[in-house]
Design a protein around this motif. Sequence first.
Motif, PDB file in Angstrom:
ATOM      1  N   GLY A 199       0.961  -1.793   0.364  1.00  0.00           N
ATOM      2  CA  GLY A 199       0.032  -0.185  -0.126  1.00  0.00           C
ATOM      3  C   GLY A 199       0.689   1.895  -0.149  1.00  0.00           C
ATOM      4  O   GLY A 199       0.193   2.246   0.233  1.00  0.00           O
ATOM      5  N   THR A 254      -5.665  -2.181   8.231  1.00  0.00           N
ATOM      6  CA  THR A 254      -4.312  -2.535   7.660  1.00  0.00           C
ATOM      7  C   THR A 254      -3.314  -4.081   8.046  1.00  0.00           C
ATOM      8  O   THR A 254      -3.154  -4.398   7.701  1.00  0.00           O
ATOM      9  CB  THR A 254      -3.113  -1.455   7.557  1.00  0.00           C
ATOM     10  OG1 THR A 254      -3.967  -0.374   7.752  1.00  0.00           O
ATOM     11  CG2 THR A 254      -1.953  -1.535   7.063  1.00  0.00           C
ATOM     12  N   ARG A 258       5.447  -1.116   6.919  1.00  0.00           N
ATOM     13  CA  ARG A 258       5.172  -1.828   5.533  1.00  0.00           C
ATOM     14  C   ARG A 258       6.808  -1.868   4.337  1.00  0.00           C
ATOM     15  O   ARG A 258       6.482  -2.493   3.824  1.00  0.00           O
ATOM     16  CB  ARG A 258       4.016  -1.127   5.114  1.00  0.00           C
ATOM     17  CG  ARG A 258       2.601  -1.595   5.735  1.00  0.00           C
ATOM     18  CD  ARG A 258       1.403  -0.968   5.009  1.00  0.00           C
ATOM     19  NE  ARG A 258       1.532   0.685   5.965  1.00  0.00           N
ATOM     20  CZ  ARG A 258       0.681   0.884   5.086  1.00  0.00           C
ATOM     21  NH1 ARG A 258       0.190   0.853   3.914  1.00  0.00           N
ATOM     22  NH2 ARG A 258       0.421   2.209   5.777  1.00  0.00           N
ATOM     23  N   GLU A 296      -4.730  -6.688   6.621  1.00  0.00           N
ATOM     24  CA  GLU A 296      -3.854  -6.349   4.966  1.00  0.00           C
ATOM     25  C   GLU A 296      -2.395  -7.324   4.791  1.00  0.00           C
ATOM     26  O   GLU A 296      -1.911  -7.661   3.914  1.00  0.00           O
ATOM     27  CB  GLU A 296      -4.582  -5.501   4.513  1.00  0.00           C
ATOM     28  CG  GLU A 296      -5.455  -4.891   4.141  1.00  0.00           C
ATOM     29  CD  GLU A 296      -5.542  -3.257   3.202  1.00  0.00           C
ATOM     30  OE1 GLU A 296      -6.406  -2.761   3.346  1.00  0.00           O
ATOM     31  OE2 GLU A 296      -4.159  -2.511   2.911  1.00  0.00           O
TER      32      GLU A 296
END
Lengths: 458, 262, 279
Positions: free
Chosen positions: B146, B192, B165, B195
Motif C-alpha cells: 500500500g 491494515t 510496511r 491486509e
Amino acid sequence: MTRLAGVGLFVVGGLVLFAAALFMVGDRRMAFARTFRVATQFSRVTGLQPGAVVRVSGARAGTIRRIDPPTDPAGRFRVELDITEELHPLVRTDSVASIEAEGLVGGSFLSIEIGGADAPIATSGTMLPSREPFEIADMLQQMGATIVKVNATVDVLTGQVQHALDSVVVTVDNANALITSVSDDATRIASAGARISTDLADLTADIRDGDGTVAKLLHDDTLYRRLAAAAEHGEAIAGDTRQIVGDTRQIVGDVRAAVERLRGTDGQVTGLIDELRQTVTQSRSAVSGFADNMDALKRNFLFRGFFNRRGYFDLDAVSPDDYRKGVLTGGGERPAVRIWLTADRLFAPAAEGAAGTPVLTDDGQARLDSAMTAFLDQLPGGVLVVEGYSRDGSRQSQFRTARGRAATVRDYLVDRFGLDAQRSGAMPLGATPVETPELASWSGEGIALAYFSDPARR
Amino acid sequence: MTAVDLGERQGGAAATAAADAVRFRHVSKRFGTQAVLRDVSFAIPAGRAFCLLGRSGTGKSVMLRHIAGLVRPDEGQVLVGGRDVGALSSRDLASVRTGIGFLFQNAALFDSMTVGENVAFPLRRHTRLTEAEIVARAHQRLAAVGLEHDYGKMPGQLSGGMRKRAGLARAMALEPALLLVDEPSAGLDPMTAVEIDDLLLERKRAGTTLVIVTHNIPGARRLADEIAVLHDGRILESGTAAALDASEHPLVRRFMRSVGGG
Amino acid sequence: MADRPMPELLPTPAAPVPPADRIGAGVLNTFALIGGLALWGGRALVEALRPPYDVDEIVRHLYDIGWRSTPLLATSGFAIGVVLSMHTRASLERFGAEAMIPAGLAVAVVRETGPLTAALLAAGRVGAGIGAELGAMRVTEQIDALEASAVDAFKYLAVTRIVACMIAMPILTTVMNVSAVIGGFVAEHAISGMSWDLYLERAFSLIGFSDLLPSTLKTIAFGFIIGVTGSYLGFAAQRGTEGVGQAATRSVVLASVLVIISNVVLVRLIFFFYPQGGA
Ligand SMILES: Nc1ncnc2c1ncn2[C@@H]1O[C@H](COP(=O)(O)OP(=O)(O)OP(=O)(O)O)[C@@H](O)[C@H]1O
Ligand SMILES: [Mg+2]
C-alpha cells in the motif's frame, strides 16, 4: 548527476592543481629545460648544497647536481652543476664561479659571471675557474677599520680647516671686500667637514644599534665590492680634505701677502684682486670635488636604509619585470628621461647566426657620446640604465641579443665617461619598450639610455 | 506438540533435519550476566508458518537474529536449511542470507536512500535484472504493502506504520524462501494489520517459510501452523492454536485469550 | 534495539571494574582500542583491494567527504594564508628580508601547516560525520539489516568511507595549500602591491619536489586514520542516541590525536628519505 559532477570536479580539479604545483616546482628547478653540465672547485663550500640555485650574471640558470668532497686535505670540493641551454652562450671558459648568499635567511647559491667575448664557450664537462667565498666576519672587520680610519682623518682635518679658517678671518680682517667672498667659501669648507663627521658618527651608531642596516648590508651579494669602493672614497675624502686645508693655507698666505702689499705699496690693486679671485676659484673647485666624493660615499655606503628618502635599489638585483614595474622611478619621484638609439646606427652588422657580443662602430660611439651630453651635467647624482631591445627570433634569442646590446653600450659608457658601476646598469627588455620611443625609425631593434635623476638634487 | 516432543524429534532421522527450514538445537545465549535463551530446541518444517509469542524482553528478536546469523549462540546450533549458521564462512553465510528476508522490529530502513531504493537495494545487490526491471519490481513490492505513492520519499518522511510496511516490502523483495518478521502489525490500524496478514498468508501459500514474532493473537491464529510461547529463556509450550488454547499453563492460556496489540 | 557489534570485529567491552583498578583498566582499554583500530585498518586495506569494488558508494562518500568539505578547507586555507603572511612579515621585516615573505609562507604551508590543518579540519568535519552516521546506522539496526541482506557491511560502509577519505585528503590538502598561497598573496598585495607573477615566482623559489610530494602524499595516511577511526567507533556505537553522539565526539578526538601523533612518525620518515628536507 550533480553529485558525479561535484566529485569529478573535486578529483580532476585537485589533480590539476597538484600537477600545476609540481610543474611550478619543476620549472623553477629547471627540470624541464635542456641543460649542459659543467664543474668547478672550491676549498670551502659555505653552505652550498646539491639542489641549490645557479645564477648566471644574476639570472636563474640551473641547479647544483652534486658536490664531491676532496679525498685529501690539500684537495678541493668538486661541484657539478647543470645550466640551462638558454644561457649557454654567456658561459665561457673564463666565467668565474663564486658562492654567494641569497640573503640573511636564504641559502647559498652559485654565481657565474658572464665570460669574456673572446673566450670559447664552455662545453659539457668544462671546469670553470672559481673565486673562494669570503667570510662575513672578515668583511665586517674590514668595514669597521675603514670607518674608524675615515672618522679619525675627518676629525683631524676638520680641526685643521677650522684653524685655517680662524687665521683667514683674523688675517684678512681689514680687506673687507675680498674677505667676504673668501670667508663664505671657508665656512662652507668647515661645515662640510662637520657634516662628514656627523654622517659617519650616525652611520657607526646605526650599525652598532643594529637597526637593520647591517642586516641589509649583509643581504647584498656585492658587499665586498661596495666596501672596497667605500674605502676608496673614504681615502679620497681624506685626500680632498688635506688638499683643502693646504689650499686654505695657501689662500691665507696669499691673502696675508696681499694685505702686506696693500699696506706697503698702495698700488697695483687690480692685479692683486685678480690673484685673489683665482685662488678663491681654486678653493671652490676643491670644495666641490670634496662634496662629490662625500656624496658618493654616502650613497655607496648607506645604500640601504640609511638615506631612505633617496630610494633604494641594487641594479644587479633588479629583474626586467621589476624594472618595468618602475622600481627605479621611486613611485614617480624620479621620472626617467630616455634617449632612443637604433641598433643599425650603433653596431657593426653581425655575421648571420654569429652568437656573441655586438661591436660598436665608430659612428655608433660618436652617437653615444653626443647622446650622453644630455645627462653629463647631472651625471653623478642619478642612475643610468641602458635598456636593450630586440624583437628578432624566439624570446630567448631576443633576450640574448637585447642583453648583449645593453651590456656592450653600458661597458662602453662606463669606460668612456668613468661612470660609477654601481649607478649604471644594463637591462635586457626584449621586444616591448617601457614607453613609446619618440623616434621615427624605431624598429624595436636597439637600445635606450634611461636616466633616472636624483630626487635629492632637485 | 510439546517441547518434550520436539526434543524427541530432534533425535530422529537426519532427513527430517534437512526438510526443516529452521532448527534450534539446545541453543543458549547470554548477554553479560543475563541469560536470554536457555537450551532452546525446536524445528520449523519448510513451508510452514511459525508464530513466536512472549512478553516483551524475553528474547524473541534475539531468536530471529540467531536465524539470520547476526548473533551466534553461546551453546548449541542454529540450522537453516540444514546448515549451521554459526559455523559458516562469511561467504556461505552470505549465500544462506540471500534466501532469508528479515523485517526488523523497527524496520531499519536505510536512511540515506529513498523508500523505493531501499526496496530495490536487495535486487541490485543480488540479481542481474536491468535498471528498469528493478524499478518496476520495487514499485510492485511497494504497491503490495500500500505504498505505491511513496517510492521517492525518504524514510524519515514516513510514519511508523508506513516504515514497517516499507521494511516488509524490502524483506520480500527477493521473494525469499524464509521470511523472518518481527512484529509486522505493531503500530498498524486493524484494517491494515489484516491486509498485512493477508500478504503474509499469500507468501505462505507460495511456499515461503514464515517465522513471525507477534503480539497479535487473532493474526497468529489465522496465519500460524504452529505457535510457540517463549518465557524465561525457554519455550514454555508450542503447538497449534487449538492445542495452546487447551494448555494447562495458565500463562499460555492467558496469552491466547488476550486480544493483543502488536 | 541494536545488537552488540560483531564479536570478531570488535574487542568485547571491559567488565565493570573497581575504582582502584580504573587506571590499569584505562591503560588496558587504550591498548585494546589501539589494537582494535589496527586490526580494523589492516582488514580495511586488505578488503579495499579485493573485488567487488563499491565504486558508486566511494563516489557518494567522495562527494560528502571531499567536495562538500572544499568550501571549509578553502576558506580556512585562505585565512591561514593571510595570517601567516602577516606573521612572516612581522618577523622578516626586522631583517630587511621582506622579499622572503612569499617563500617563507609557501614553505611553511606546503611542508606542514597545510597538510596538518587540512587533516585536523577533516578529522573534525569528516571524522564526526562518519562516526555519527555509522553510529546511527548501528543503533537503528541498519548495519544488521545490511548484513541480513547478505551485504558485507564492513566493506560496504567502512571500507568505502576509508578509501574515500584516502582519496580526498591529498586533494583537500592541495586545495588548502593553494588557497593559503592565494590568501598570502592578497595580504601581501594589499601591503606591498606585489604582482601575482612575482609573488608566485618567489613563493616557489624555496620549494622542491621533496617538500611538495611527501608532505602531500602523507595526508593519504591521515585520511586513512580519519576513516578508520570514524568507522570503527561508529560500528562500535552503543544502543541509543547517546551512543551516536559519543561515537561522533570520540571519532573527532581520537582521529585528531592520532593524526598529530602519526605526523611525528611520518615527518621523521620523510626526513629519513629526504635528509635535506628542502633543496
Ligand atoms: N546486543 C545486546 N546486548 C545486550 N543485551 C541484549 C542485546 N540484545 C538483546 N539484549 C537483551 O536480551 C533481551 C531480549 O531482547 P529482545 O530484543 O530479544 O526482546 P524481545 O523479546 O524482542 O522484546 P520486545 O517484544 O519488546 O521486542 C532483552 O533483555 C535485551 O536487554
Ligand atoms: Mg523484539
